[in-house]
Motif scaffolding. Structure first.
Motif, short mmCIF file in Angstrom:
data_model
loop_
_atom_site.label_atom_id
_atom_site.label_comp_id
_atom_site.label_asym_id
_atom_site.label_seq_id
_atom_site.Cartn_x
_atom_site.Cartn_y
_atom_site.Cartn_z
N CYS A 22 -8.04 -1.53 1.94
CA CYS A 22 -6.61 -1.28 1.75
C CYS A 22 -6.24 0.14 2.20
CB CYS A 22 -6.26 -1.50 0.29
SG CYS A 22 -4.49 -1.61 -0.05
N GLY A 27 -1.76 -3.55 -3.63
CA GLY A 27 -1.35 -2.71 -2.53
C GLY A 27 -0.37 -1.66 -3.04
N CYS A 36 -1.04 -1.59 1.12
CA CYS A 36 -2.14 -1.17 2.00
C CYS A 36 -1.56 -0.49 3.23
CB CYS A 36 -2.97 -2.40 2.40
SG CYS A 36 -3.75 -3.24 1.00
N VAL A 45 1.51 -6.44 -1.45
CA VAL A 45 0.81 -6.36 -0.17
C VAL A 45 1.70 -6.94 0.92
CG1 VAL A 45 -1.26 -6.96 1.12
CG2 VAL A 45 -1.41 -6.61 -1.36
#
Length: 392
Positions: A48, A72, A74, A108
């Motif tokens: 990540c 996240g 990320c 994410v």
């Protein structure tokens, strides 16, 4: 034209110069038949943090996992490549956090989950405790896969098996596709909805097989633009909007498209269910059901605005939810019960702008004749209707 090819050539060189980094859980201590929570968490954190696309690999084999949260945002697109089987503990009371889901992935962008592997919730023991419909003090059982605030992502070619509760929960997500995604649980598994999707938009479910003990797909409030296509459902309770109306702050549902789907031996086919005697006044609009096969389904089409399981409400006050702009077209196959279709709309908010066309359903039993039930609805008809519907 030549300049375009030169730009493309150098773009490809740039991509090849930075191939996706691979983070294999075995390099972080992950071993077959052992709990990989720590290894998977470590691999995810490094992946990540990578500034180029990355892949977290769970290789072939069987791996234990007690519980995990993968969070996240990320720094670049991230892929979770699950090739083996990840298995949950059978005893939900041993989970580190009894109020959390089994696998939770949140916040994410550009996530891919694939690899042909299996997320095995090991839920058989827990199903005997899953009596929340009747018992308000029931234990909170974990969902296999919980996706929260995921965007621009795809989940494909993996299986969720025998979840203790819902298999998948989708909340606050946008532009997410489930493709060739499999849900596997026996028909007597309790409360094991295949996918529950709510407060999300632009979600696609395509080319999926869902076998479970509750709704194959359940649609909660706040859902906008859900496209379901080429899904095979059964066993299960069908594809349901709702139940809705129990919560005062529930949000409108709009843009539900179900096309080219097949229901095999299910309790319901397509269903809308709202609670009577409930405070919610949301709207359910733009529902479109087309080109659907019913194979020995108990209730192929059912609009139920008097949904009141286990007598948890009163029927003397009708639902305040408006169902409108609905099309039901080209529905064929067989019904297991003589009542092929039920349109039980609200007395206070009758269903409106409903179009029904080209229905061809046969009764597979012997207690006929085949019939339909209608209340508080005045649909428009197109093509033939077999059996005759409402005033047709």
């Amino acid at each position: 034209m030549a300049s375009r090819f030169i730009v493309l050539f150098f773009a490809l060189l740039a991509v090849n110069a930075h191939p996706p980094e691979t983070f294999d859980i075995r390099n972080y201590g992950g071993k077959p038949d052992a709990n990989i929570a720590k290894a998977l968490s470590s691999a995810w954190k490094e992946a990540c943090s990578a500034t180029t696309p990355s892949t977290v690999v769970v290789p072939k084999g069987t791996f234990k996992l007690d519980q995990i949260k993968l969070v996240g945002p990320c720094k670049a697109p991230i892929k979770l490549q699950v090739q083996g089987t990840v298995k949950a503990p059978s005893d939900y009371t041993n989970l580190p956090n009894k109020n959390a889901e089994w696998i939770t992935i949140s916040y994410v962008d550009h996530l891919t989950i694939q690899g042909g592997g299996v997320f095995d919730g090991n839920g058989k023991k827990a199903w005997t405790k899953n009596d929340c419909g009747k018992n308000p003090k029931c234990a909170k059982l974990p969902i296999n896969l919980s996706f929260n605030f995921i965007t621009n992502s795809i989940i494909r070619d993996v299986t969720t098996k025998d979840s203790k509760n819902f298999h998948v929960n989708v909340l606050g997500c946008k532009n997410v596709t489930f493709q060739r995604f499999t849900v596997s649980a026996p028909g007597d598994s309790i409360n094991t909805d295949g996918l529950h999707i709510a407060k999300s938009e632009y979600i696609n479910v395509r080319d999926c097989v869902i076998k479970t003990g509750d709704d194959c797909i359940s649609i909660g409030d706040g859902m906008k633009q859900l496209h379901i296509e080429k899904v095979t459902c059964g066993p299960g309770h069908g594809i349901s909007v709702g139940s809705l109306g129990k919560g005062k702050t529930e949000e409108d549902v709009t843009g539900i498209y179900v096309k080219n789907c097949t229901f095999i031996g299910t309790q319901n086919g397509i269903r809308v269910k709202t609670w009577p005697s409930a405070p919610a006044t949301l709207k359910i609009t733009d529902l479109h059901y087309e080109d659907i096969i019913m194979d020995n389904v108990e209730n192929p089409i059912i609009i139920d605005q008097e949904y009141c399981p286990w007598n948890q409400c009163k029927l003397d006050s009708p639902s305040l939810i408006q169902v409108s702009r609905m099309t039901v077209k080209n529905i064929k196959g067989t019904t297991k019960t003589p009542v092929a279709m039920t349109f039980a709309c609200s007395k206070t908010k009758p269903c409106k702008n409903v179009e029904i066309g080209d229905i061809d359903l046969a009764y597979s039993g012997t207690k006929g004749p085949i019939t339909t039930k209608c209340a508080n609805i005045n649909p428009t008809f197109v093509g033939k209707q077999n059996p005759p519907i409402c005033a047709a």
